[in-house]
Design a protein around this motif. Structure first.
Motif, PDB file in Angstrom:
ATOM      1  N   ASP A 152       0.692  -1.237   0.136  1.00 41.19           N
ATOM      2  CA  ASP A 152      -0.077  -0.137  -0.096  1.00 41.19           C
ATOM      3  C   ASP A 152       0.843   1.270  -0.025  1.00 41.19           C
ATOM      4  OD1 ASP A 152      -2.880   1.042   0.481  1.00 41.19           O
ATOM      5  OD2 ASP A 152      -1.693   2.364   1.801  1.00 41.19           O
ATOM      6  N   ARG A 153       0.716   2.179  -1.024  1.00 35.60           N
ATOM      7  CA  ARG A 153       1.614   3.331  -1.022  1.00 35.60           C
ATOM      8  C   ARG A 153       0.676   4.375  -0.968  1.00 35.60           C
ATOM      9  NH1 ARG A 153       6.155   1.197  -3.157  1.00 35.60           N
ATOM     10  NH2 ARG A 153       6.191  -0.611  -4.191  1.00 35.60           N
ATOM     11  N   SER A 154      -0.633   4.454  -0.320  1.00 38.09           N
ATOM     12  CA  SER A 154      -1.457   5.496  -0.135  1.00 38.09           C
ATOM     13  C   SER A 154      -0.736   6.392   0.980  1.00 38.09           C
ATOM     14  CB  SER A 154      -2.792   4.967   0.220  1.00 38.09           C
ATOM     15  OG  SER A 154      -3.552   6.087   0.896  1.00 38.09           O
ATOM     16  N   ARG A 155      -0.743   7.619   0.843  1.00 39.97           N
ATOM     17  CA  ARG A 155      -0.293   8.662   1.820  1.00 39.97           C
ATOM     18  C   ARG A 155      -1.533   9.249   2.610  1.00 39.97           C
ATOM     19  NH1 ARG A 155       5.096  11.105  -1.263  1.00 39.97           N
ATOM     20  NH2 ARG A 155       5.925   9.279  -1.432  1.00 39.97           N
ATOM     21  N   ASN A 156      -2.848   8.764   2.445  1.00 46.21           N
ATOM     22  CA  ASN A 156      -3.803   9.556   3.094  1.00 46.21           C
ATOM     23  C   ASN A 156      -3.830   9.513   4.570  1.00 46.21           C
ATOM     24  OD1 ASN A 156      -4.936  10.232   0.757  1.00 46.21           O
ATOM     25  ND2 ASN A 156      -6.163   8.484   0.622  1.00 46.21           N
ATOM     26  N   LEU A 157      -2.974   8.483   5.155  1.00 46.30           N
ATOM     27  CA  LEU A 157      -3.130   7.847   6.558  1.00 46.30           C
ATOM     28  C   LEU A 157      -1.980   8.424   7.185  1.00 46.30           C
ATOM     29  CD1 LEU A 157      -4.709   4.403   6.179  1.00 46.30           C
ATOM     30  CD2 LEU A 157      -5.840   6.346   7.445  1.00 46.30           C
ATOM     31  N   ASP A 205      -6.580  12.885   8.531  1.00 44.60           N
ATOM     32  CA  ASP A 205      -6.647  14.310   8.524  1.00 44.60           C
ATOM     33  C   ASP A 205      -6.706  14.755   9.998  1.00 44.60           C
ATOM     34  OD1 ASP A 205      -7.255  14.665   5.902  1.00 44.60           O
ATOM     35  OD2 ASP A 205      -9.241  14.387   5.937  1.00 44.60           O
ATOM     36  N   SER A 206      -5.659  14.400  10.792  1.00 45.93           N
ATOM     37  CA  SER A 206      -5.542  14.588  12.258  1.00 45.93           C
ATOM     38  C   SER A 206      -6.601  13.779  12.905  1.00 45.93           C
ATOM     39  CB  SER A 206      -5.388  15.725  12.561  1.00 45.93           C
ATOM     40  OG  SER A 206      -4.014  16.146  11.682  1.00 45.93           O
ATOM     41  N   LYS A 207      -7.491  13.059  12.745  1.00 46.00           N
ATOM     42  CA  LYS A 207      -8.592  12.429  13.486  1.00 46.00           C
ATOM     43  C   LYS A 207      -8.115  10.802  13.508  1.00 46.00           C
ATOM     44  CE  LYS A 207     -12.017  15.692  12.426  1.00 46.00           C
ATOM     45  NZ  LYS A 207     -13.542  16.056  11.629  1.00 46.00           N
ATOM     46  N   THR A 229     -12.799   3.236  12.745  1.00 47.26           N
ATOM     47  CA  THR A 229     -14.100   3.953  13.274  1.00 47.26           C
ATOM     48  C   THR A 229     -14.825   4.268  11.998  1.00 47.26           C
ATOM     49  OG1 THR A 229     -12.865   6.084  12.920  1.00 47.26           O
ATOM     50  CG2 THR A 229     -12.340   5.191  14.862  1.00 47.26           C
ATOM     51  N   LYS A 230     -16.023   4.740  12.439  1.00 48.13           N
ATOM     52  CA  LYS A 230     -17.134   5.237  11.359  1.00 48.13           C
ATOM     53  C   LYS A 230     -16.286   6.318  10.510  1.00 48.13           C
ATOM     54  CE  LYS A 230     -21.477   4.359  13.283  1.00 48.13           C
ATOM     55  NZ  LYS A 230     -22.839   5.062  13.843  1.00 48.13           N
ATOM     56  N   PHE A 231     -15.227   7.063  10.774  1.00 46.02           N
ATOM     57  CA  PHE A 231     -14.854   8.135  10.141  1.00 46.02           C
ATOM     58  C   PHE A 231     -13.860   7.563   9.313  1.00 46.02           C
ATOM     59  CE2 PHE A 231     -10.918  11.014   9.983  1.00 46.02           C
ATOM     60  CZ  PHE A 231     -11.700  11.950   9.237  1.00 46.02           C
ATOM     61  N   GLY A 232     -13.171   6.508   9.871  1.00 40.65           N
ATOM     62  CA  GLY A 232     -12.150   5.973   8.975  1.00 40.65           C
ATOM     63  C   GLY A 232     -12.592   4.784   8.118  1.00 40.65           C
ATOM     64  N   ILE A 233     -13.655   4.202   8.029  1.00 45.67           N
ATOM     65  CA  ILE A 233     -14.033   3.280   7.342  1.00 45.67           C
ATOM     66  C   ILE A 233     -13.596   3.342   5.982  1.00 45.67           C
ATOM     67  CG2 ILE A 233     -16.369   3.707   6.917  1.00 45.67           C
ATOM     68  CD1 ILE A 233     -17.226   0.837   7.670  1.00 45.67           C
ATOM     69  N   SER A 234     -13.605   4.279   5.307  1.00 52.03           N
ATOM     70  CA  SER A 234     -13.216   4.497   3.853  1.00 52.03           C
ATOM     71  C   SER A 234     -11.674   3.979   3.467  1.00 52.03           C
ATOM     72  CB  SER A 234     -13.767   5.788   3.507  1.00 52.03           C
ATOM     73  OG  SER A 234     -12.649   6.759   3.813  1.00 52.03           O
ATOM     74  N   GLU A 235     -10.926   4.047   4.673  1.00 50.87           N
ATOM     75  CA  GLU A 235      -9.622   3.864   4.334  1.00 50.87           C
ATOM     76  C   GLU A 235      -9.237   2.070   5.106  1.00 50.87           C
ATOM     77  OE1 GLU A 235      -7.425   5.407   3.039  1.00 50.87           O
ATOM     78  OE2 GLU A 235      -8.852   6.893   2.543  1.00 50.87           O
TER      79      GLU A 235
END
Length: 287
Positions: A152-157, A205-207, A229-235
């Motif tokens: 995984d090379r994603s940098r979103n997290l 996004d710092s959450k 979490t519900k906020f992070g489920i997309s990742e």
């Protein structure tokens, strides 16, 4: 007359006999329980002070125990989790297990739990059914060859390690997609059993977005659990791949874990998993 009370470390002397007559069957400790210190270690567990611990005393001797705790779930509110119920085989079928379970339920209810969950081996399922628990869903054992896990090379997290900073804050311990209690079970293997492992917190996004835990189970396999979490489920896909990738630091061939069958589709995109029905049966009771 059976007395139900809070457990104390001195009770571990009697509990050694209880464990020796019960836990051998389920292989909880590969070489069995031979010393009181081994039993005490079970009660110096990760965040054990947050667990409830009740024992059953009969004629001045402890003949059983139940260990339980609260875990947050964004869908169900507070869940009660029963970690173990052990009764000396010489005193089984005398309602002692039921008394301990009902006392634990009362404590959990007073702490705000709305239902209780646990996993049971098939041979103990009838007991839980008789006292009002029922099977809810099923669990899958999923596994994948480590070489087949995409990088995984994603940098979103944003990723930070927690395994160097015990105890783990309770605000990070929850269940949303993963089965309740699995995060703590894996953390225990690293902190208490000393197995090589990583505990990782993910922010988006710092959450707070989720957590991944992975440890070297044996020379061939690493065990993992990832929850979002519900906020992070997309990742979740990215979190899972990043967590699995940590096993590349060890000489293991595969990665394995337990997931609820109903959540498997959420993990499925992260790797080419194989799956089979897990032996453990998840059961629950509404309080």
């Amino acid at each position: 007359m059976v007395v139900i009370r809070t457990g104390k470390m001195k009770d571990c002397r009697d509990l050694l006999t209880v464990y020796q007559t019960t836990r051998w069957y389920h292989g909880v400790r590969p070489n069995g329980y031979k010393t009181v210190e081994q039993v005490k270690d079970e009660h110096r567990d990760v965040g054990f002070k947050r667990w409830g611990w009740l024992v059953a005393e009969l004629d001045g001797k402890v003949v059983g125990e139940i260990v339980f705790r609260i875990e947050k779930n964004p869908s169900s509110g507070k869940l009660g989790i029963i970690r173990n119920l052990d009764i000396d085989v010489r005193f089984q079928k005398k309602e002692i297990g039921t008394q301990l379970t009902r006392a634990a339920e009362d404590t959990l209810r007073n702490r705000g739990a709305v239902r209780v969950v646990l996993t049971t081996p098939p041979e103990a399922y009838n007991y839980w059914m008789k006292i009002g628990y029922f099977a809810r869903g099923s669990l899958l054992r999923i596994s994948v060859d480590l070489n087949d896990v995409p990088i995984d090379r994603s940098r979103n997290l944003e990723r930070s390690r927690l395994d160097n900073e015990p105890p783990i804050s309770k605000k990070f311990l929850f269940s949303n997609i993963a089965y309740p209690g699995l995060l703590v079970d894996c953390i225990r293997e690293i902190i208490m059993e000393g197995k090589p492992g990583r505990i990782v917190k993910f922010n988006l996004d710092s959450k707070y977005a989720g957590m991944g835990v992975i440890y070297k189970k044996n020379v061939e396999v690493a065990e993992f659990v990832v929850d979002a979490t519900k906020f992070g489920i997309s990742e979740l896909e990215s979190m899972t791949r990043k967590t699995l990738g940590l096993a590349r630091n060890w000489t293991v061939e595969a990665v394995s874990g337990i997931v609820p069958k109903g959540s498997f589709s959420l993990y499925q995109k992260s790797a080419p998993w194989s799956s089979e029905l897990a032996r453990e049966i998840p059961v629950t009771r509404i309080l």
